[in-house]
Every structure is written in structure tokens, then in C-alpha cells.
Design an enzyme around this catalytic site. Sequence first.
Site, PDB file in Angstrom:
ATOM      1  N   GLU A   1       0.774   6.851  -6.646  1.00 26.14           N
ATOM      2  CA  GLU A   1      -0.327   7.809  -6.697  1.00 26.14           C
ATOM      3  C   GLU A   1       0.190   9.242  -6.692  1.00 26.14           C
ATOM      4  O   GLU A   1      -0.295  10.102  -7.430  1.00 26.14           O
ATOM      5  CB  GLU A   1      -1.242   7.560  -5.504  1.00 26.14           C
TER       6      GLU A   1
ATOM      7  N   LYS B   1       0.834  -1.210   0.000  1.00 29.54           N
ATOM      8  CA  LYS B   1       0.000   0.000   0.000  1.00 29.54           C
ATOM      9  C   LYS B   1       0.866   1.257   0.000  1.00 29.54           C
ATOM     10  O   LYS B   1       0.524   2.268  -0.638  1.00 29.54           O
ATOM     11  CB  LYS B   1      -0.926  -0.009   1.218  1.00 29.54           C
TER      12      LYS B   1
END
Length: 307
Positions: free
Chosen positions: A173, A166
Amino acid sequence: MKIGLIGLGKMGGNMRERIRRAGHEVVGFDFNPDVTDVPTLEALVESLEAPRLVWVMVPHGAPTSSTVAKLGDLLSPGDLVIDGGNSRFTEDFVNDELLAGKGIGYLDCGVSGGIWGLENGYGLMVGGRDEHVELAMPIFDALRPEGPRDEGFVHAGDIGAGHYTKMVHNGIEYGLMAAYAEGYELLEAKDIVKNVPGAFKAWSRGTVVRSWLLDLMVKALEENPTLEGVSDYTADSGEGRWTVEEAIANSVPMPVISASLFARFASRQQASPTMQAVAALRGQFGGHQVMTVAEGEALRNGDGASH
């Protein structure tokens, strides 16, 4: 299946609802009396049946560590704790060791999907032992998007692997958002381009740069085409920093993600000490004018002439 869920904020509250829609029973606890199902952590644990499964969805760091420690005192051997927050992967080693000493299982789960996860499902990245993943699989299936299990869910590896995956996801991102944002600024700067929001919308179907992030950019521009009134101050949750730290530790070149993180730092400066130093140096070696702060602001506002 019955599960306890600690932390009913924007993410946790929606996760509770999605799990319930899948037919499972959820007992939620939160310090906010308007959203909690039970008054105390003890009451949550008492409401569950062995083997108990408790999902922790609170801010990373001390709040998560203290919650896991309290659960270690309240739960029994054979029970399972899942940390679904944005914890640093190194914290998982500590939590797992603490609970394992009491016979309690532990999984770390990176969760992506934001406020849209309730309807669209959540991307889940899990670290831990096979038997614990199997025990929690009905809940993972309830939370992940519909479709093949490996699209939206991964058992990434050992303890810490879920949060590590993550972390890298969030680093990527950062880079994607920065690229879209730079493209927006260049399109806005060119006088022949008259429909910047339309350009982004056109990209959202049939092009190689289409993505959910691009869809969200289109939505933002439809709501506010010139981003009027939006501050450029951009915070970071920590995972971008951790990604860059890991890149250094593992000698992995990461120029794009690093630059996107540093751009966020720059957004918080009222004035840039770096560029102040550059201006001073230009004055020293080339005799270029060193402007005052007031003169610089006048140029930024279009009120002065460039030198």
C-alpha cells in the site's frame, strides 16, 4: 452466534454494526461510555456463553498485550481470542503461548477496509489453527465482502501469518500510494496538462493502474483539486517499517516499498540534513554557492534566482 468485541473506535464500531447486520449478537466494550454496551471487561465476558469468542480491536503493543493478558484470567478453557488489530506478528507468538497454557485458543487476524468496511466488507487475513478458524468462521463470513470466500478472506497459515500477511499488504500500500502521488506531482508540474483530476478519473476505468486506492485519489482530487492546505507531513503506522525489516532479515530486495517509507520520513523534516551536507560538499569540491536557509526558502517560494 454471540461474540464479544473490545475496542469500538472507527474500525471496531463499524465492525460491530456489520456483524449485527448479519444477524449475530455483539456485546461491545470500550472505555468511551458513549459507545460501550457493558461497563467492564468482566461484564462482557460474563454476558457470553461457552465457548466464548472475544475479538480484540485495540491499538497494537501494550494495549493489546494487556487486554489479552486480562482475557487470559477471565476466560475458560475452550474459549477463543482473536486479535484483529495491527499487531506485529512476533507479538502473536507471545499471546498464543500465554493463552494456550490456559487452554484458550488464539487467532491473529489482519483487517483491511478502513472506514469503508461497514458497507463494502473487510479483507481478512487469519493465522492460527484450523479448529479455531472453523469456530470463528460465521463471524469472518459476516465481516468479509459478499461473494466467494477466497476473495476477501484467507487462512494464511500458522499463528502470526495473518498479521504478517497484513504487514506485507500495508507495505505494498505504501508503494502504490507513493507511485500515484509521484504521478500527480509530475502532471501538476507540466504546463500542457490542464486537467490533472480528470486524468486520474480517466485512469480509474479500463486501465491497468485502476484500483480502489486510485478511486480514493480521484475522490480526494474532486474534493480539493490542488490539495490546497493539505500538509505533506505523512505519518506511518509501523507496518511499513516492519515490512522493510523483514525484507532485510530474509534478503528480499524491496526498493519500491523501502523508498516509499523513506519518503514519509523525509516529509517530516523542516530541513533535510542530508541535502544540507550535499550542498556543503558541492561548495567544497566545486566552489558552488552554499545558500543560507533564508535564501533557500526564497527560492522555494519563487522569490529568488537560481544559481
